[in-house]
Design an enzyme around this catalytic site. Structure first.
Site, PDB file in Angstrom:
ATOM      1  N   ARG A 273       0.816  -1.226   0.000  1.00 26.47           N
ATOM      2  CA  ARG A 273       0.000   0.000   0.000  1.00 26.47           C
ATOM      3  C   ARG A 273       0.846   1.272   0.000  1.00 26.47           C
ATOM      4  NH1 ARG A 273      -0.638  -3.412   4.111  1.00 26.47           N
ATOM      5  NH2 ARG A 273       0.010  -2.801   6.205  1.00 26.47           N
ATOM      6  N   GLU A 358      -5.832  -0.999   6.421  1.00 20.36           N
ATOM      7  CA  GLU A 358      -4.993  -2.204   6.386  1.00 20.36           C
ATOM      8  C   GLU A 358      -3.736  -1.979   7.231  1.00 20.36           C
ATOM      9  OE1 GLU A 358      -2.956  -4.066   2.738  1.00 20.36           O
ATOM     10  OE2 GLU A 358      -4.750  -5.281   2.891  1.00 20.36           O
TER      11      GLU A 358
END
Ligand code: F6P
Length: 553
Positions: A273, A358
């Site tokens: 990410r 996340e």
């Protein structure tokens, strides 16, 4: 918590109790300099207005003391030097290296990583030049006109969001599209109308093991070969003209059939990410041009230098993180919304959800102990002004108080400047309405001015009162450019990492997503064969039975 921490935390709790009884109207009335005190600029493009947060400068300074007692400063330094911040996966966290200048030096395991970063950047530069000039050709000799990035999560959300946000910078020669969902409808929709002779697929997967990506990549390969290959001998030639891979698992990409020269590498010290700055950004560079991709990196580097060199009290990502912490821990606000007033930023909330949730959606600390305090808030969002006509009612008058970031752009990238003015006016108006609301006496005066009777006013007024005191930050930008966007994205990355540091969380692993993936493997087999095992819980067995039965008809 150490004693010093506990003491500061207790003081913050007491202060929060007192401060939560104050209204924004009172805060601004008590301090005419509040905007100046609680806003700052970064570079030439960004202004951050934190003054509509429900906090006093005194509490903010105490929060900075608390952050210091959490050893935030040395932890920030670690983001720019070799580290083991991802302790559970025994990995370093060095995405900042991806935007450092070519002459920088950052050692990891005794080796300077910058030459590797630069090597892959030049590979990307050359590839973009070949594709854009038409020198890179499909197997039948035609130039590439369409690019499909196949990836999911960090290998999709960042690039897809940036390509959308920077569509004004789109290279005319190629169209870039994204496929992420293993739902065949996603691939079908993208492939429809594509000319296989002029299509290039980027298979983007850090691990090259992700089920969604491999499923889509295999189907894309089949689609291509059925149309362009006339036998097994030509298959690998065809694939090498139409497939490239972005991965840290090059051998798996080669096994899939991608030619070794068509593999763009990145490293295990880049979290998925946090990876759009690496070769994962190849789709971005192809969409907007490599020079503009470099601008994105340079904009991020501005945020990196700011984070590294600025005292906590003026440090934008630190402040962004501290407001989230204040709102969730002391004001019990466990939802955070993001509203870019920009259609180009339509995918921003999706991207930020992965980055924030996340990374910090965890309740075990770095020492393996259960965390009992709130951590990452629920994050969601949508573009303005559309949200105003959908869910803002709850936002203004509902029983939840939601903290929000509003992101606005002064100069448009389109030919309708009058739209931009109205859009921005709406953004400013919403943050004011959320903060200051509308009191009973204001409502009564308004209705009376409209000529309503006393009885009519008494009936209607309760519905029109708005409490206000909904905290927000406004991030105001001159214009969306690759550079200004790069700065914004790096600031949110840093905010995310800082929250992890403050909460003693490893923001760089994601163990919570593993169980579901594992459980899906045997279920997929049962559904594919139509033979249920009945080895699951009663609910899952029942669902599989029904799905198998319906699949037969
Ligand atoms: O399942 C979660 C996740 O591992 C994300 O962290 C990651 O961004 C995504 O899947 C895709 O992973 P990969 O790039 O390895 O295909």
């Amino acid at each position: 918590m150490q004693d010093k921490n506990k003491e500061l935390d207790q003081q913050l709790k007491e202060l929060a109790e007192y401060e939560s009884a104050l209204t924004s109207v009172q805060r601004f009335a008590a301090d005419p300099e509040r905007f100046k005190r609680l806003s700052c600029t970064l570079g030439d493009n960004w202004l951050f207005d934190f003054s509509k947060q429900s906090i006093s400068p005194q509490a903010l300074s105490l929060l900075c003391d608390w952050a210091r007692s959490q050893r935030l400063e040395p932890q920030i330094t670690q983001l720019f030097s070799d580290n083991q911040l991802n302790n559970t996966e025994k990995r370093a966290v060095l995405h900042t290296a991806l935007r450092m200048p070519a002459n920088a030096h950052l050692e990891h395991n005794g080796k300077n990583v910058i030459p590797d970063v630069q090597r892959v950047l030049s590979q990307m530069r050359n590839f973009c030049a070949q594709v854009h000039s038409g020198q890179w050709r499909g197997i039948t000799g035609k130039p590439i006109s369409h690019i499909v990035n196949i990836g999911i999560g960090g290998s999709d959300l960042g690039p897809a969001m940036v390509v959308r946000a920077l569509r004004a910078y789109q290279q005319q020669s190629v169209q870039v599209q994204f496929v992420s969902n293993m739902d065949g409808a996603d691939l079908t929709a993208v492939l429809a109308g594509l000319d296989p002779e002029q299509t290039l697929f980027i298979v983007s997967s850090k691990t090259f093991t992700t089920a969604e990506t491999l499923t889509n990549a295999l189907s894309a390969k089949r689609w291509l070969l059925e149309r362009l290959s006339d036998g097994e001998e030509t298959e690998s030639q065809t694939v090498s003209h139409h497939f490239v891979a972005v991965t840290s698992n090059v051998s798996a990409a080669v096994n899939f059939g991608v030619a070794p020269d068509n593999c763009f590498e990145f490293w295990d010290w880049v979290g998925g990410r946090f990876s759009l700055w690496s070769a994962v950004g190849l789709s971005i560079a192809l969409a907007i041009g490599f020079e503009q991709f470099e601008q994105l990196l340079q904009g991020a580097y501005l945020a990196d230098c700011h984070l590294r060199d600025t005292p906590l009290e003026q440090n934008v990502p630190v402040l962004m993180a501290l407001f989230t912490h204040w709102n969730s821990r002391y004001l019990n606000l466990n939802t955070e919304a993001i509203f870019p007033y920009s259609q180009d930023m339509a995918l921003f909330a999706d991207y930020l959800q992965q980055l924030g949730m996340e990374s910090n959606g965890k309740s075990v600390d770095r020492q393996g102990e259960k965390i009992t305090e709130p951590t990452c808030p629920l994050m969601w969002g949508a573009v303005g002004s559309n949200g105003q006509h959908a869910f803002f009612q709850l936002f203004h008058q509902g029983s939840h108080v939601i903290a929000a970031d509003f992101i606005g752009f002064v100069q448009p990238n389109d030919d309708f400047p009058e739209h931009q003015t109205k859009l921005l006016a709406n953004l400013f108006a919403q943050t004011a309405a959320l903060a200051f609301g509308r009191s009973r006496s204001q409502v009564e005066a308004e209705l009376s001015a409209q000529g309503l009777t006393v009885a009519e006013i008494a009936e209607l007024a309760p519905y029109m009162v708005m409490d206000g005191n909904r905290p927000s930050t406004t991030l105001l930008c001159k214009r969306i450019t690759p550079y200004s966007l790069g700065t914004l994205l790096a600031l949110y990355e840093h905010k995310t990492a800082i929250l992890g540091m403050l909460w003693n969380i490893n923001s760089f692993d994601q163990w919570g997503v593993e169980l579901g993936k594992k459980l899906a493997i045997p279920i997929a087999k049962e559904l594919a064969t139509g033979i249920p095992s009945h080895q699951h819980d009663a609910s899952t067995n029942g669902l599989i039975d029904q799905a198998c039965a319906w699949a037969k008809r």
